[in-house]
Scaffold this motif. Sequence first.
Motif, PDB file in Angstrom:
ATOM      1  N   THR A  15       0.837  -1.206   0.000  1.00  9.94           N
ATOM      2  CA  THR A  15       0.000   0.000   0.000  1.00  9.94           C
ATOM      3  C   THR A  15       0.869   1.252   0.000  1.00  9.94           C
ATOM      4  O   THR A  15       0.576   2.230  -0.694  1.00  9.94           O
ATOM      5  CB  THR A  15      -0.933   0.001   1.230  1.00  9.94           C
ATOM      6  N   LYS A  16       1.956   1.210   0.758  1.00 12.68           N
ATOM      7  CA  LYS A  16       2.868   2.354   0.837  1.00 12.68           C
ATOM      8  C   LYS A  16       3.414   2.712  -0.549  1.00 12.68           C
ATOM      9  O   LYS A  16       3.481   3.884  -0.910  1.00 12.68           O
ATOM     10  CB  LYS A  16       4.018   2.019   1.801  1.00 12.68           C
ATOM     11  N   ARG A  17       3.784   1.710  -1.337  1.00 13.02           N
ATOM     12  CA  ARG A  17       4.326   1.972  -2.676  1.00 13.02           C
ATOM     13  C   ARG A  17       3.253   2.562  -3.596  1.00 13.02           C
ATOM     14  O   ARG A  17       3.519   3.496  -4.349  1.00 13.02           O
ATOM     15  CB  ARG A  17       4.883   0.702  -3.306  1.00 13.02           C
ATOM     16  N   LEU A  18       2.043   2.031  -3.514  1.00  7.06           N
ATOM     17  CA  LEU A  18       0.947   2.579  -4.321  1.00  7.06           C
ATOM     18  C   LEU A  18       0.746   4.051  -3.994  1.00  7.06           C
ATOM     19  O   LEU A  18       0.694   4.899  -4.890  1.00  7.06           O
ATOM     20  CB  LEU A  18      -0.347   1.797  -4.062  1.00  7.06           C
ATOM     21  N   ASN A  19       0.646   4.363  -2.706  1.00  9.34           N
ATOM     22  CA  ASN A  19       0.407   5.750  -2.306  1.00  9.34           C
ATOM     23  C   ASN A  19       1.584   6.663  -2.665  1.00  9.34           C
ATOM     24  O   ASN A  19       1.376   7.834  -3.010  1.00  9.34           O
ATOM     25  CB  ASN A  19       0.082   5.819  -0.819  1.00  9.34           C
ATOM     26  N   GLU A  20       2.813   6.151  -2.609  1.00  5.85           N
ATOM     27  CA  GLU A  20       3.976   6.948  -3.034  1.00  5.85           C
ATOM     28  C   GLU A  20       3.866   7.311  -4.512  1.00  5.85           C
ATOM     29  O   GLU A  20       4.106   8.464  -4.899  1.00  5.85           O
ATOM     30  CB  GLU A  20       5.277   6.165  -2.809  1.00  5.85           C
ATOM     31  N   GLN A  21       3.527   6.338  -5.333  1.00  3.42           N
ATOM     32  CA  GLN A  21       3.416   6.586  -6.777  1.00  3.42           C
ATOM     33  C   GLN A  21       2.276   7.568  -7.075  1.00  3.42           C
ATOM     34  O   GLN A  21       2.405   8.411  -7.953  1.00  3.42           O
ATOM     35  CB  GLN A  21       3.200   5.281  -7.537  1.00  3.42           C
ATOM     36  N   VAL A  22       1.200   7.449  -6.333  1.00  4.69           N
ATOM     37  CA  VAL A  22       0.077   8.362  -6.521  1.00  4.69           C
ATOM     38  C   VAL A  22       0.502   9.784  -6.152  1.00  4.69           C
ATOM     39  O   VAL A  22       0.219  10.740  -6.875  1.00  4.69           O
ATOM     40  CB  VAL A  22      -1.142   7.903  -5.691  1.00  4.69           C
ATOM     41  N   LYS A  23       1.220   9.941  -5.038  1.00  2.00           N
ATOM     42  CA  LYS A  23       1.665  11.271  -4.614  1.00  2.00           C
ATOM     43  C   LYS A  23       2.642  11.877  -5.614  1.00  2.00           C
ATOM     44  O   LYS A  23       2.628  13.081  -5.861  1.00  2.00           O
ATOM     45  CB  LYS A  23       2.294  11.208  -3.224  1.00  2.00           C
ATOM     46  N   ARG A  24       3.473  11.047  -6.221  1.00  5.37           N
ATOM     47  CA  ARG A  24       4.417  11.543  -7.242  1.00  5.37           C
ATOM     48  C   ARG A  24       3.696  11.972  -8.517  1.00  5.37           C
ATOM     49  O   ARG A  24       4.236  12.748  -9.299  1.00  5.37           O
ATOM     50  CB  ARG A  24       5.426  10.459  -7.591  1.00  5.37           C
ATOM     51  N   ASN A  25       2.520  11.440  -8.739  1.00 11.39           N
ATOM     52  CA  ASN A  25       1.759  11.726  -9.959  1.00 11.39           C
ATOM     53  C   ASN A  25       0.389  12.315  -9.618  1.00 11.39           C
ATOM     54  O   ASN A  25      -0.613  11.990 -10.244  1.00 11.39           O
ATOM     55  CB  ASN A  25       1.574  10.427 -10.762  1.00 11.39           C
TER      56      ASN A  25
END
Length: 176
Positions: free
Chosen positions: A37-47
């Motif tokens: 989940t952390k990786r998904l949310n990181e990618q979302v925040k970057r984009n």
Amino acid sequence: MNPATAAPEAISQRILFVRGYKAMLDAELARLYGVPTKRLNEQVKRNRERFPEEFMFQLTTEEFDDLRSQFATSSSPHGGRRSLPYAFTEHGAIMAATVLNSPKAIEMSVFVVRAFIRLRETLAAHQDLAAKLEALERKVGSHDQAIAGLIDAIRQLMAPPEPKQRRIGFITGENG
């Protein structure tokens, strides 16, 4: 989750209704896409520019508390979630697969889209059924009134005639 167990029916059970949207929580979407989940949310925040409010939004504390009973989460300060989850609509789920850019995420996004489509079709079928039931109730209701009128008329016909009353007064020519 592998594609064999990713039937649209199984995925559609993870779709919730929040703020009038059909949405999946970030943890469920991450599990389907095979990432933390952390990786998904990181990618979302970057984009972030790819995720307008109708694609993704963060739940409020009240919304999260209302949903908490529907899924197991730790309420301990040292376990479970430390931030409020994000909810992804159908379009947000597709966009999340593109920003993750992994083969599994892209493959699973097809199943997620199918689940949203199946849910939409199910809701439409229920609305059609509800409309048909309402029309039937109106029709039966008018028939009930007509039948009640017929029953009243039959009862009136079945009732014994009222006895004829004798006229009161003096009648000539009769012997009393």
